[in-house]
Design an enzyme around this catalytic site. Structure first.
Site, short mmCIF file in Angstrom:
data_model
loop_
_atom_site.label_atom_id
_atom_site.label_comp_id
_atom_site.label_asym_id
_atom_site.label_seq_id
_atom_site.Cartn_x
_atom_site.Cartn_y
_atom_site.Cartn_z
N TYR A 42 36.69 19.02 60.22
CA TYR A 42 36.55 18.54 61.60
C TYR A 42 36.69 19.70 62.59
O TYR A 42 36.00 19.74 63.60
CB TYR A 42 37.58 17.45 61.92
CG TYR A 42 37.25 16.11 61.30
CD1 TYR A 42 36.33 15.25 61.92
CD2 TYR A 42 37.84 15.69 60.12
CE1 TYR A 42 36.01 14.02 61.36
CE2 TYR A 42 37.52 14.46 59.56
CZ TYR A 42 36.62 13.63 60.18
OH TYR A 42 36.30 12.41 59.63
N LYS B 214 30.92 13.06 55.04
CA LYS B 214 31.41 14.43 55.05
C LYS B 214 32.51 14.59 54.02
O LYS B 214 33.19 13.61 53.75
CB LYS B 214 31.91 14.85 56.44
CG LYS B 214 32.81 13.89 57.20
CD LYS B 214 34.14 13.42 56.69
CE LYS B 214 35.22 14.35 56.26
NZ LYS B 214 36.46 13.61 55.82
P1 NAD Z 1 38.40 5.68 48.94
O1 NAD Z 1 39.18 6.20 47.79
O2 NAD Z 1 39.03 4.66 49.82
O3 NAD Z 1 37.00 5.10 48.45
C1 NAD Z 1 36.20 5.76 47.53
C2 NAD Z 1 35.37 4.76 46.78
O4 NAD Z 1 34.57 5.44 45.80
C3 NAD Z 1 36.22 3.70 46.02
O5 NAD Z 1 35.70 2.42 46.26
C4 NAD Z 1 36.06 4.11 44.58
O6 NAD Z 1 36.11 2.99 43.70
C5 NAD Z 1 34.67 4.72 44.57
N1 NAD Z 1 34.42 5.62 43.45
C6 NAD Z 1 33.25 5.71 42.81
N2 NAD Z 1 33.32 6.58 41.79
C7 NAD Z 1 34.59 7.05 41.78
C8 NAD Z 1 35.26 7.99 40.96
N3 NAD Z 1 34.66 8.62 39.93
N4 NAD Z 1 36.55 8.25 41.26
C9 NAD Z 1 37.17 7.67 42.29
N5 NAD Z 1 36.56 6.76 43.11
C10 NAD Z 1 35.29 6.46 42.85
O7 NAD Z 1 37.97 6.97 49.80
P2 NAD Z 1 37.42 6.96 51.28
O8 NAD Z 1 38.53 7.26 52.21
O9 NAD Z 1 36.63 5.74 51.51
O10 NAD Z 1 36.48 8.28 51.25
C11 NAD Z 1 35.16 8.26 50.73
C12 NAD Z 1 34.32 9.35 51.42
O11 NAD Z 1 34.26 9.05 52.80
C13 NAD Z 1 34.87 10.76 51.31
O12 NAD Z 1 33.81 11.68 51.15
C14 NAD Z 1 35.56 10.99 52.63
O13 NAD Z 1 35.58 12.36 53.04
C15 NAD Z 1 34.69 10.18 53.57
N6 NAD Z 1 35.42 9.68 54.75
C16 NAD Z 1 34.88 9.90 55.97
C17 NAD Z 1 35.53 9.45 57.09
C18 NAD Z 1 34.93 9.65 58.46
O14 NAD Z 1 35.59 9.37 59.45
N7 NAD Z 1 33.69 10.09 58.55
C19 NAD Z 1 36.76 8.80 56.97
C20 NAD Z 1 37.27 8.58 55.71
C21 NAD Z 1 36.60 9.03 54.59
#
Ligand code: NAD
Length: 356
Positions: A207, A122
């Protein structure tokens, strides 16, 4: 099936008996090995019907690390340039896209074109137009598109939905959703419109939107919204800091919600009906999800949300199981249409009608 805390329930995930299922195991590659990707990978180690078998990353060192940490074969590892080749890999059924929001659309469409089922975090995309393109691409490729709505499988959430459906709350009149946290590092992608598609609304406000829909059990027909910004340096143009919004439902219920990146202690749902109420606080964190109703405390078990979600998604993909609350692309698209309407309401100061 009967869970001890829910006499007579018929449609909750069957936590204890997933092992009995003869169905196939869903073999998943995770794309985006960041903080949430790692949480999902860890949770998947306890899955009974889903298995982490592949990884997609732009950082070779992370792929090496995941290969040893999760026992992933090198042949199931890809980068962002070559992952279309996954179409030739018969050992992977689905790709779980866990990258910054604005990348979801193109990545999911590439996954669909490679003939693999797509699970997407999401928000599914950064607007309804992109969301529709993803739904269309997956339909054309004859693959499933699912969204990581882990709360749709959470026991206390499902108990409130069961109570509402059984009429135990009476006619539903009001929902309040409070979603927010104080965001740190101003340089992170969540505060970059190009990668996040917005600000708090895309990330955390969603949410309350999704929760309003599954708690009230209807689709809203209008939206009003107001934005406030205390720090225009940190929250640049197009990156919302705080938005309050209201939703109107066809049955007469109204919802009043807050989405913010400026305050902590905001993770609360409150549903009020003519005969009773239900509260979740915390409502959407990683758990335990806690709450009470007019009948007393909710006592559903704490589950690891992502473990249950992935096992249930295997059943949805392979057995066509219908979850109590959908997690498909159409569901993701409904939230995106509401987000579009909220932004429009903020911009115009007007009530925005929502159509189908
Ligand atoms: P994060 O920054 O920790 O991880 C993102 C990942 O994407 C990194 O490993 C990064 O290297 C990679 N990536 C690939 N291409 C990239 C670019 N061009 N720029 C930046 N990063 C890039 O973020 P996250 O917290 O893991 O969030 C990722 C997704 O998951 C989001 O869409 C967020 O909304 C979703 N999320 C959902 C939940 C949930 O409970 N469902 C919780 C957290 C995050």
């Amino acid at each position: 099936m009967a869970l001890p805390f829910l006499p007579g329930s018929v449609s909750l995930p069957d936590f204890e008996n997933l092992a009995y299922q003869q169905g196939k195991v869903l073999r998943v590659a995770i794309m985006g090995l960041g903080s949430y990707g790692t949480r999902v990978a860890d949770a998947m180690q306890a899955c009974k019907r889903a298995k982490l078998v592949g990884a997609i990353s732009g950082t070779p060192a992370k792929l090496k690390d995941w290969q040893s940490k999760y026992n992933i074969p090198a042949k199931n590892c890809y980068n962002y340039e070559n992952f279309d080749q996954i179409k030739n890999n018969r050992d992977i059924d689905a790709v779980y896209v866990i990258t910054p929001n604005a990348l979801h659309r193109d990545q999911v469409i590439r996954v669909a074109k490679a003939g693999k089922h797509a699970i997407c975090e999401k928000p599914m995309a950064i607007n309804a137009k992109e969301g529709q393109e993803m739904v269309d691409a997956c339909r054309q490729a004859n693959v499933k598109l699912l969204v990581g709505y882990r709360l749709h499988f959470e026991p206390n959430t499902l108990e409130i939905i069961r109570m509402r459906k059984a009429g135990e709350l009476g006619k539903v009149m009001f929902f309040q959703g409070l979603s927010g946290f104080k965001i740190g590092d101003p340089k992170q992608w969540r505060l970059n419109k190009e990668l996040a598609g917005g600000g708090a609304m895309m990330d955390i406000g969603i949410y309350s939107i999704n929760g309003a829909r599954y708690m009230v059990g209807e689709e809203p027909v209008w939206v009003t919204a107001q934005e406030t910004k205390t720090d225009p340096v940190k929250f640049k143009e197009g990156v919302d800091e705080t938005i309050q919004f209201q939703l109107g439902f066809p049955g007469g219920a109204v919802a009043s919600c807050l989405s913010t990146y400026t305050m902590n202690n905001l993770d609360r749902f409150f549903l009020n009906g003519e005969k009773g109420f239900a509260e979740l606080f915390p409502a959407t964190g990683y758990g335990p999800i806690k709450g009470r109703t007019h009948k007393g405390e909710l006592t559903g078990p704490h589950t690891t949300h992502q473990t249950v979600q992935m096992d249930e998604m295997a059943a949805i993909i392979f057995d066509n199981k219908q979850p109590v609350v959908p997690v498909d692309g159409a569901e993701g698209l409904k939230d995106l249409k509401i987000i579009d309407a909220i932004f429009q309401a903020v911009k115009t100061g007007r009530k925005v009608e929502l159509k189908g």
